[in-house]
Design a protein around this motif. Structure first.
Motif, PDB file in Angstrom:
ATOM      1  N   GLU A  55       0.842  -1.188   0.000  1.00  0.00           N
ATOM      2  CA  GLU A  55       0.000   0.000   0.000  1.00  0.00           C
ATOM      3  C   GLU A  55       0.882   1.243   0.000  1.00  0.00           C
ATOM      4  OE1 GLU A  55      -3.386   0.216  -0.079  1.00  0.00           O
ATOM      5  OE2 GLU A  55      -3.431  -1.975  -0.332  1.00  0.00           O
ATOM      6  N   ARG A  56       0.356   2.340  -0.540  1.00  0.00           N
ATOM      7  CA  ARG A  56       1.104   3.599  -0.604  1.00  0.00           C
ATOM      8  C   ARG A  56       1.554   4.042   0.777  1.00  0.00           C
ATOM      9  NH1 ARG A  56       1.494   8.931  -0.238  1.00  0.00           N
ATOM     10  NH2 ARG A  56       2.133  10.140  -2.049  1.00  0.00           N
ATOM     11  N   SER A  57       0.667   3.961   1.787  1.00  0.00           N
ATOM     12  CA  SER A  57       1.012   4.435   3.130  1.00  0.00           C
ATOM     13  C   SER A  57       2.143   3.607   3.744  1.00  0.00           C
ATOM     14  CB  SER A  57      -0.213   4.421   4.048  1.00  0.00           C
ATOM     15  OG  SER A  57      -0.739   3.115   4.159  1.00  0.00           O
ATOM     16  N   THR A  58       2.164   2.325   3.471  1.00  0.00           N
ATOM     17  CA  THR A  58       3.225   1.449   3.979  1.00  0.00           C
ATOM     18  C   THR A  58       4.553   1.802   3.321  1.00  0.00           C
ATOM     19  OG1 THR A  58       1.608  -0.303   4.345  1.00  0.00           O
ATOM     20  CG2 THR A  58       3.925  -0.965   4.259  1.00  0.00           C
ATOM     21  N   ALA A  59       4.523   1.972   2.006  1.00  0.00           N
ATOM     22  CA  ALA A  59       5.743   2.354   1.281  1.00  0.00           C
ATOM     23  C   ALA A  59       6.221   3.728   1.729  1.00  0.00           C
ATOM     24  CB  ALA A  59       5.494   2.338  -0.225  1.00  0.00           C
ATOM     25  N   TYR A  60       5.288   4.644   1.981  1.00  0.00           N
ATOM     26  CA  TYR A  60       5.654   5.994   2.413  1.00  0.00           C
ATOM     27  C   TYR A  60       6.409   5.944   3.744  1.00  0.00           C
ATOM     28  CZ  TYR A  60       5.367  10.844   3.840  1.00  0.00           C
ATOM     29  OH  TYR A  60       5.692  12.110   4.255  1.00  0.00           O
ATOM     30  N   ARG A  61       5.944   5.136   4.688  1.00  0.00           N
ATOM     31  CA  ARG A  61       6.632   5.020   5.988  1.00  0.00           C
ATOM     32  C   ARG A  61       8.052   4.488   5.802  1.00  0.00           C
ATOM     33  NH1 ARG A  61       1.437   3.541   7.468  1.00  0.00           N
ATOM     34  NH2 ARG A  61       1.897   1.302   7.316  1.00  0.00           N
ATOM     35  N   SER A  62       8.192   3.527   4.907  1.00  0.00           N
ATOM     36  CA  SER A  62       9.518   2.982   4.626  1.00  0.00           C
ATOM     37  C   SER A  62      10.415   4.041   3.985  1.00  0.00           C
ATOM     38  CB  SER A  62       9.388   1.766   3.707  1.00  0.00           C
ATOM     39  OG  SER A  62      10.637   1.161   3.517  1.00  0.00           O
ATOM     40  N   ILE A  63       9.871   4.781   3.042  1.00  0.00           N
ATOM     41  CA  ILE A  63      10.617   5.868   2.392  1.00  0.00           C
ATOM     42  C   ILE A  63      11.058   6.893   3.437  1.00  0.00           C
ATOM     43  CG2 ILE A  63      10.359   7.843   0.808  1.00  0.00           C
ATOM     44  CD1 ILE A  63      10.740   5.212  -0.681  1.00  0.00           C
ATOM     45  N   GLN A  64      10.182   7.217   4.372  1.00  0.00           N
ATOM     46  CA  GLN A  64      10.523   8.178   5.437  1.00  0.00           C
ATOM     47  C   GLN A  64      11.682   7.668   6.285  1.00  0.00           C
ATOM     48  OE1 GLN A  64       8.882  11.084   4.080  1.00  0.00           O
ATOM     49  NE2 GLN A  64       9.548  11.445   6.154  1.00  0.00           N
ATOM     50  N   ARG A  65      11.664   6.373   6.624  1.00  0.00           N
ATOM     51  CA  ARG A  65      12.774   5.811   7.407  1.00  0.00           C
ATOM     52  C   ARG A  65      14.079   5.907   6.616  1.00  0.00           C
ATOM     53  NH1 ARG A  65       8.640   2.310   9.101  1.00  0.00           N
ATOM     54  NH2 ARG A  65       9.093   0.779   7.452  1.00  0.00           N
ATOM     55  N   LEU A  66      14.022   5.614   5.327  1.00  0.00           N
ATOM     56  CA  LEU A  66      15.223   5.702   4.490  1.00  0.00           C
ATOM     57  C   LEU A  66      15.708   7.143   4.376  1.00  0.00           C
ATOM     58  CD1 LEU A  66      14.180   3.156   1.733  1.00  0.00           C
ATOM     59  CD2 LEU A  66      16.059   2.879   3.363  1.00  0.00           C
ATOM     60  N   LEU A  67      14.794   8.087   4.291  1.00  0.00           N
ATOM     61  CA  LEU A  67      15.172   9.510   4.265  1.00  0.00           C
ATOM     62  C   LEU A  67      15.838   9.914   5.572  1.00  0.00           C
ATOM     63  CD1 LEU A  67      12.171  11.376   2.610  1.00  0.00           C
ATOM     64  CD2 LEU A  67      14.550  11.457   1.871  1.00  0.00           C
ATOM     65  N   ASP A  68      15.234   9.486   6.688  1.00  0.00           N
ATOM     66  CA  ASP A  68      15.757   9.849   8.009  1.00  0.00           C
ATOM     67  C   ASP A  68      17.182   9.346   8.225  1.00  0.00           C
ATOM     68  OD1 ASP A  68      13.360  11.099   8.565  1.00  0.00           O
ATOM     69  OD2 ASP A  68      12.578   9.461   9.817  1.00  0.00           O
TER      70      ASP A  68
END
Length: 135
Positions: A55-68
């Motif tokens: 899901e988009r929201s799940t991928a978004y959380r992962s992307i945020q962790r990678l950004l952080d």
């Protein structure tokens, strides 16, 4: 991933395991990172979500962790009519490796200090016990 250092040293680890070891990233985070690395260019969250089948929201959380953690970079793309969206790409492997090396060096220095404190603390107790036994 095992918690004890001795277990980690015995385990077969791939270089991507460093993402988890250094930053506590999850399997999905590694999949998203690999997806961005394999892409021909920058990807949106929706494109990443589609490629990792989440899901988009799940991928978004992962992307945020990678950004952080600094493993990926975000770029804003502006529409001519107004508005914008973001695209993501992997950070340079040299920058990521340098960051992990600095973190490892800091960890090594901290562990060396704690080992020295351990030795001092228990030598003092051993000496005090020996002195008490002599009296």
């Amino acid at each position: 991933m095992p918690d004890a250092m001795s277990d980690q040293l015995r385990e077969d680890m791939e270089c991507e395991g460093l993402l988890e070891c250094f930053h506590g990233l999850k399997q999905l985070d590694r999949e998203c990172y690999r997806t961005l690395v394999a892409a021909d260019g920058e990807l949106t969250v929706d494109e990443v979500a589609e490629r990792v089948d989440r899901e988009r929201s799940t991928a978004y959380r992962s992307i945020q962790r990678l950004l952080d953690t600094g493993f990926i970079e975000k770029t804003q793309v502006n529409y001519e009519q107004g508005g914008y969206y973001h695209v993501y790409s992997p950070a340079g492997p040299g920058d990521i490796a340098d960051d992990m090396q600095r973190m490892l060096n800091d960890w090594y220095a901290k562990m060396g200090q704690l080992i020295g404190e351990f030795e001092t603390k228990y030598e003092e107790r051993e000496s005090a016990s020996a002195e008490a036994a002599e009296q």
